[in-house]
Design a protein around this motif. Structure first.
Motif, PDB file in Angstrom:
ATOM      1  N   THR A  17       0.820  -1.214   0.000  1.00  0.00           N
ATOM      2  CA  THR A  17       0.000   0.000   0.000  1.00  0.00           C
ATOM      3  C   THR A  17       0.853   1.263   0.000  1.00  0.00           C
ATOM      4  OG1 THR A  17      -1.761  -1.158   1.149  1.00  0.00           O
ATOM      5  CG2 THR A  17      -1.791   1.237   1.276  1.00  0.00           C
ATOM      6  N   LEU A  18       1.829   1.296   0.898  1.00  0.00           N
ATOM      7  CA  LEU A  18       2.656   2.506   0.989  1.00  0.00           C
ATOM      8  C   LEU A  18       3.506   2.687  -0.265  1.00  0.00           C
ATOM      9  CD1 LEU A  18       3.796   2.651   4.710  1.00  0.00           C
ATOM     10  CD2 LEU A  18       2.117   4.068   3.527  1.00  0.00           C
ATOM     11  N   THR A  19       4.008   1.576  -0.797  1.00  0.00           N
ATOM     12  CA  THR A  19       4.793   1.667  -2.032  1.00  0.00           C
ATOM     13  C   THR A  19       3.931   2.245  -3.152  1.00  0.00           C
ATOM     14  OG1 THR A  19       5.748  -0.425  -1.299  1.00  0.00           O
ATOM     15  CG2 THR A  19       6.344   0.304  -3.499  1.00  0.00           C
ATOM     16  N   ALA A  20       2.688   1.738  -3.240  1.00  0.00           N
ATOM     17  CA  ALA A  20       1.791   2.209  -4.296  1.00  0.00           C
ATOM     18  C   ALA A  20       1.447   3.684  -4.094  1.00  0.00           C
ATOM     19  CB  ALA A  20       0.526   1.360  -4.311  1.00  0.00           C
ATOM     20  N   LEU A  21       1.255   4.072  -2.837  1.00  0.00           N
ATOM     21  CA  LEU A  21       0.927   5.473  -2.546  1.00  0.00           C
ATOM     22  C   LEU A  21       2.081   6.379  -2.971  1.00  0.00           C
ATOM     23  CD1 LEU A  21      -1.070   7.457  -1.284  1.00  0.00           C
ATOM     24  CD2 LEU A  21      -0.013   7.045   0.925  1.00  0.00           C
ATOM     25  N   TRP A  22       3.291   5.962  -2.648  1.00  0.00           N
ATOM     26  CA  TRP A  22       4.466   6.744  -3.014  1.00  0.00           C
ATOM     27  C   TRP A  22       4.573   6.846  -4.540  1.00  0.00           C
ATOM     28  CZ3 TRP A  22       7.531  10.377  -1.822  1.00  0.00           C
ATOM     29  CH2 TRP A  22       8.776  10.520  -2.424  1.00  0.00           C
ATOM     30  N   PHE A  51       2.103   9.382  -5.878  1.00  0.00           N
ATOM     31  CA  PHE A  51       2.532  10.766  -5.648  1.00  0.00           C
ATOM     32  C   PHE A  51       3.621  11.163  -6.635  1.00  0.00           C
ATOM     33  CE2 PHE A  51       0.332  10.660  -1.582  1.00  0.00           C
ATOM     34  CZ  PHE A  51      -0.073  11.968  -1.457  1.00  0.00           C
ATOM     35  N   VAL A  52       4.606  10.293  -6.778  1.00  0.00           N
ATOM     36  CA  VAL A  52       5.728  10.630  -7.659  1.00  0.00           C
ATOM     37  C   VAL A  52       5.251  10.782  -9.106  1.00  0.00           C
ATOM     38  CG1 VAL A  52       7.943   9.800  -8.556  1.00  0.00           C
ATOM     39  CG2 VAL A  52       7.411   9.522  -6.153  1.00  0.00           C
ATOM     40  N   LEU A  53       4.417   9.846  -9.536  1.00  0.00           N
ATOM     41  CA  LEU A  53       3.906   9.920 -10.916  1.00  0.00           C
ATOM     42  C   LEU A  53       3.077  11.192 -11.128  1.00  0.00           C
ATOM     43  CD1 LEU A  53       2.697   6.328 -11.931  1.00  0.00           C
ATOM     44  CD2 LEU A  53       4.165   7.817 -13.275  1.00  0.00           C
ATOM     45  N   SER A  54       2.166  11.440 -10.179  1.00  0.00           N
ATOM     46  CA  SER A  54       1.273  12.605 -10.332  1.00  0.00           C
ATOM     47  C   SER A  54       2.070  13.894 -10.427  1.00  0.00           C
ATOM     48  CB  SER A  54       0.315  12.715  -9.146  1.00  0.00           C
ATOM     49  OG  SER A  54      -0.519  11.624  -9.108  1.00  0.00           O
ATOM     50  N   THR A  91       1.390  -2.645 -14.878  1.00  0.00           N
ATOM     51  CA  THR A  91       1.289  -4.023 -14.370  1.00  0.00           C
ATOM     52  C   THR A  91       2.347  -4.955 -14.969  1.00  0.00           C
ATOM     53  OG1 THR A  91      -1.067  -3.636 -14.120  1.00  0.00           O
ATOM     54  CG2 THR A  91      -0.334  -5.896 -13.895  1.00  0.00           C
ATOM     55  N   PRO A  92       2.589  -4.905 -16.298  1.00  0.00           N
ATOM     56  CA  PRO A  92       3.592  -5.835 -16.844  1.00  0.00           C
ATOM     57  C   PRO A  92       4.980  -5.683 -16.235  1.00  0.00           C
ATOM     58  CG  PRO A  92       2.299  -4.886 -18.623  1.00  0.00           C
ATOM     59  CD  PRO A  92       1.931  -4.139 -17.371  1.00  0.00           C
ATOM     60  N   TYR A 123       2.711  -0.538  -9.601  1.00  0.00           N
ATOM     61  CA  TYR A 123       1.339  -0.462  -9.098  1.00  0.00           C
ATOM     62  C   TYR A 123       1.131   0.896  -8.441  1.00  0.00           C
ATOM     63  CZ  TYR A 123       1.120  -5.492  -9.846  1.00  0.00           C
ATOM     64  OH  TYR A 123       1.130  -6.735 -10.423  1.00  0.00           O
ATOM     65  N   VAL A 124      -0.041   1.470  -8.655  1.00  0.00           N
ATOM     66  CA  VAL A 124      -0.330   2.759  -8.036  1.00  0.00           C
ATOM     67  C   VAL A 124      -1.438   2.580  -7.006  1.00  0.00           C
ATOM     68  CG1 VAL A 124       0.461   4.197  -9.939  1.00  0.00           C
ATOM     69  CG2 VAL A 124      -1.885   3.358  -9.936  1.00  0.00           C
TER      70      VAL A 124
END
Lengths: 572, 362
Positions: free
Chosen positions: A69-74, A77-80, A240-241, A245-246
């Motif tokens: 979860t935290l990895t996806a959250l990070w 944020f970085v992508l956005s 995904t490939p 994951y976001v």
């Protein structure tokens, strides 16, 4: 003989604003606050589905204790942030060029931005895959012909690939749409003064134009950031490939679980509420004590900034950006709709109109088309009527509850679409008018109007902030009632924004899937749901054809809208 | 004389029963038409839209209102509706998972068995098992009309020779590293279901080696891994769907379904849907007519041909199927849609797979 109307008493006017204020507060508290409250309370229900409620923290603990979860959250944020910054800079430049300069072809550039916004994401991402895939991508294959290229140049299945595709699918179009009418309201006087004082074009933009539209810039940035956090379609296909994951993907996964895990999904969605609160705090702090009035009763000029020879360079740059980011994948999308299989050029007889024939031959197509047009029409009209009032209240200095009202208008974006749809489903079923709302085009239109609340409210608020109080005061002194002032003075001045809001609402109502997905019935099924069904069952080509048809419908509305708005706004 | 009398009585009784049944069916049809429509829930499906709905409506004059969507979303919607006292659905054509884990345990169903009355449906000789196969523990709520041998994987023979993949362990050959695609196994779906089956039959080590060490490429989009298969990007596909791949075979792509691997029990399943009826249905008679028609020869054959699945009926010509899809009498199959496997076994193994993947990431 001239008759003079006596001005209405000030007490009555204040009451009208108060009535509107409390009415808006009540409306938003019911339609936005209640569904979110329902979802949050439900997220603490740890009993199995259909069993008596038992409350606890298990869903929250399970959702947040997952290390992914935290990895996806990070990652979200970085992508956005990564595609927000170039997207904002480009959008401001393009909107300014369209609205404030004599750049040739500005109308066509604006039209293209609108058009691009409503092209559906999913087939556009597939188009980028066909162009950039390291193994079979058209551009990579073409690049192999160059003497100095030995491997694939591009790879969409990567962080930067996702950023690139976002800049193409959502990148600047939405921001340009919202910022252009705001730039249009800037009188030329300020810019002329700066030019006379020796400032160059860049300085004029940076030091004069940009600061006066700061509320709109910040609002658009916040809207884009939240949208970025909620985005997952592009990441699903490209991330995904390679294991990217976001955060929104994790929420989406919980909603897909069997049995469902909406509690965990809502728990994760609560992070958006925190983000929103932080953004709201900085927004208020940045704007506190400042005024952004650019339209007053003391002269108003719409003369454009003359760019000289730079106007051709500006046009070429805009055209090149649009050609690469929009027309290139769009060309593949159009091709896809007339191919037997999207992207397979080496089939025997690769081109066919079968998917268009199948689309029009679908027994439910014409009912869905009628439903969509009715829903989009209602949504657009109601959104302009409601949010112009809300924007006026948010921008007004007499409204005591503006911060609370503003927070409520953001609520629909605090929770992902499917969760909001569930909250509204619950709300509709709990009301005495559920037979009118549930499963009907009216209910879907109301839900779609609610969902677009942040965009519509912020767009109108920014527009009203630009209008000086002297306009209203002059009207009042002349004896005009508040309604008369609003209708004859304020409304025409915000007409470009109203047109923008109407068209955005119309277009989003045609394309939105997650909002109506739990609210439609077979009789009220809109085209977007049909599009989802085609995508879900692997009929990508028919989905592409339908996506193009929807985009064409929005484009027609756009041309009609411009025709009607221009006379109101003095051909801006 | 006595014998003749008895025979005559039997004939009279049978004719009377048949006449009564006919009369009862006619009354049901009349009542169904008065109800005006039948509401069917299922997954988005071109066969349903293009073939089933027009045919049923033409046959009985009863319009079908088809509510299509992801099963998890539809289930949540129905739960909320029912909590508010609304019962909008008549018939479920839903996947085995949703039926077994949501509709049945949450008591949304009425017994289907007494509603199936047409002789062509109730006659045991019309079914391969000698009777209707009700899959639920009480054997009266959920009818399983399909039984297809499921492909274990697909290969592109331009890149992978069939004799190179004779056992699941052949997939672990370093030659195939990065060349295998799967539906993303980190969430519920066909990818995680197959991984659970591998875990159960071949153990944790195999699952880790296949999905982690072999760098198996995951996606959520069915079109994506089908395209990878036919283009050869990932020429081995674990979760491609027959209905996606078969049209490409007809186009001349060298794609082959693998139904058997020496170290994995071949599998059958009841996809694409199981038949059940909702309790407190708003159109109970129309639901009865639809259920009898879709379980009968015309309805089931129309669907099976469009989708490409093997039915359990004996009177349907199966020449449209690949021979590999038809279960063989002398082979023991692993039933991937067995009720207990769906409800408990697969769930538990899926959890083990997810735990394994999280540990592997660390």
């Amino acid at each position: 003989m001239t008759t003079m109307t006596l001005p209405a008493s000030p007490a009555l006017k204040i009451n009208r604003v108060r009535v509107a204020e409390y009415g808006a507060l009540l409306f938003f508290a019911i339609v936005m606050g209640l569904p979110v409250a329902f979802l949050v309370i439900s997220s603490f229900n740890v009993a199995p589905p259909s069993k008596e409620a038992v409350y606890g923290l298990d869903n929250w603990v399970r959702a947040f204790s997952d290390p992914g979860t935290l990895t996806a959250l990070w990652m979200s944020f970085v992508l956005s942030i990564t595609y927000l910054i170039p997207g904002m800079l480009l959008s401001i430049a393009v909107a300014w060029l369209i609205a404030r300069t004599d750049m040739p072809g500005r109308s066509a550039i604006e039209f293209c931005c609108w058009f691009a916004y409503f092209v559906p994401d999913f087939p556009m991402v597939l188009a980028w895959i066909l162009l950039l895939d390291p193994n079979f991508g058209f551009l990579n294959t073409a690049a192999q012909a160059l003497p100095f290229v030995s491997g694939p140049l591009f790879n969409p299945y990567s962080f930067w690939g996702i950023v690139w595709v976002h800049l193409s699918t959502g990148g600047i179009w939405f921001k340009v749409m919202l910022l252009t009418p705001i730039f249009r309201r800037i009188g030329a006087t300020l810019e002329e003064a700066a030019r006379v004082a020796g400032a160059n074009y860049f300085t004029v933009l940076r030091r004069v134009s940009l600061p006066v539209i700061m509320p709109a810039v910040l609002a658009v940035a916040a809207l884009s950031f939240i949208r970025g956090l909620e985005s997952f379609n592009t990441e699903l296909l490209l991330g995904t490939p390679v294991g990217i994951y976001v955060y929104a993907t994790r929420i989406y996964d919980y909603t897909r679980h069997e049995p469902s895990a909406y509690g965990e999904a809502t728990a994760l969605g609560s992070v958006f509420l925190v983000v929103l609160a932080i953004l709201a705090y900085f927004y208020q702090r940045r704007l506190k004590g400042k005024r952004f009035t650019v339209v007053t009763g003391q002269g108003y000029s719409t003369l454009r900034v003359k760019l000289g020879k730079w106007k051709y360079i500006a046009f070429a740059a805009c055209a090149a950006y649009i050609a690469v980011m929009m027309f290139l994948p769009l060309g593949f999308l159009i091709l896809g709709s007339v191919m037997r299989r999207y992207g397979f050029f080496h089939l025997r007889e690769p081109f066919s109109l079968i998917h268009w024939q199948n689309l029009f031959g679908d027994p439910i197509f014409f009912l869905a088309l009628k439903n969509s047009l009715v829903i989009a029409g209602i949504t657009a009209l109601a959104a302009v009527a409601l949010y112009s009032t809300v924007g006026y209240l948010l921008a007004g200095r007499k409204v005591k509850s503006a911060p609370m009202l503003e927070m409520l208008t953001w609520m629909p974006w605090v929770v992902p679409g499917i969760l909001m749809s569930l909250g509204l489903l619950w709300l509709f079923l709990a009301t005495p008018v559920r037979s009118v709302l549930y499963g009907s085009v009216w209910g879907i239109a109301l839900a779609l109007m609610i969902k677009e609340s942040p965009v519509c409210s912020q767009a109108f608020k920014a527009a009203f902030l630009q209008l000086g109080p002297d306009l209203e005061e002059a009207a009042r002194v002349s004896g005009a009632s508040w309604i008369y002032t609003y209708r004859r003075i304020l409304a025409p001045l915000v007409a470009p924004v109203a047109a923008t809001v109407g068209l955005i609402s119309f277009g989003n109502a045609l394309t939105s899937i997650s909002t109506p997905v739990l609210l439609y019935s077979p009789q009220s099924r809109p085209l977007a749901i049909l599009l989802m069904e085609y995508s879900f069952s692997g009929e990508v080509e028919r989905a592409a054809a339908l996506g193009l048809l929807i985009t064409a419908m929005v484009s027609v509305m756009m041309l009609v809208g411009r025709k009607f708005v221009r006379p109101l706004t003095g051909n801006l | 004389m006595m014998h003749r009398m008895l025979s005559l009585m039997c004939v009279v009784i049978c004719v009377s029963v048949a006449a009564a049944q006919d009369k009862g069916w006619e009354q049901t049809l009349t009542a169904a038409k008065k109800e005006g429509s039948v509401v069917v829930v299922g997954s988005p499906d071109p066969v349903m839209r293009s073939d089933i709905i027009p045919k049923f409506t033409a046959r009985y004059g009863i319009p079908v209102e088809f509510l299509a969507g992801r099963s998890s979303e539809t289930a949540e919607r129905l739960r909320t509706e029912r909590a508010a006292g609304i019962y909008s659905v008549d018939v479920f054509l839903s996947g085995p998972d949703t039926t077994a884990t949501v509709y049945y345990p949450e008591k949304m169903l009425d017994p289907l068995k007494p509603l199936l009355v047409l002789p062509e449906v109730t006659d045991g000789s019309k079914w391969k098992k000698g009777k209707l196969w009700f899959a639920d523990p009480e054997e009266r709520f959920v009818l399983r009309p399909f039984n297809t041998v499921a492909s274990l994987l697909f290969i592109n023979t331009d890149f992978v020779k069939p004799n190179e993949i004779r056992a699941a362990k052949d997939l672990l050959n370093p030659k195939w590293r990065g060349k295998i695609s799967t539906e993303d196994i980190t969430t519920t779906g066909a990818g995680a279901n197959l991984a659970a089956r591998f875990y159960q039959q071949l153990g944790a080590d195999f699952v880790k080696k296949l999905y982690v060490d072999q760098k198996t490429v995951g996606t959520r989009e069915r079109r994506q891994f089908t395209d990878w298969l036919v283009r050869g990007t990932q020429p081995i596909c674990l979760n491609c769907r027959e209905d996606d791949v078969r049209p490409l075979e007809k186009e001349g792509f060298k794609v082959q379904e693998i139904f058997e691997l020496s170290d994995v029990t071949p599998g059958i399943n009841g996809s694409p849907w199981m038949l059940s009826v909702a309790n407190r249905a708003p159109h109970p008679n129309a639901a009865k007519v639809f259920a009898n028609w879709i379980a009968g020869k015309e309805g089931l054959e129309l669907y099976a041909r469009g989708y490409g699945s093997a039915t359990l009926r004996t009177d349907i010509d199966e020449s449209y199927l690949s021979p590999g899809n038809i279960p063989k009498a002398n082979v023991k199959y692993f039933d991937d849609t067995d009720w207990n496997w769906i409800v408990t076994g697969r769930h538990d193994y899926r959890e083990k797979v997810w735990k394994l993947m999280k540990e592997a990431k660390k």
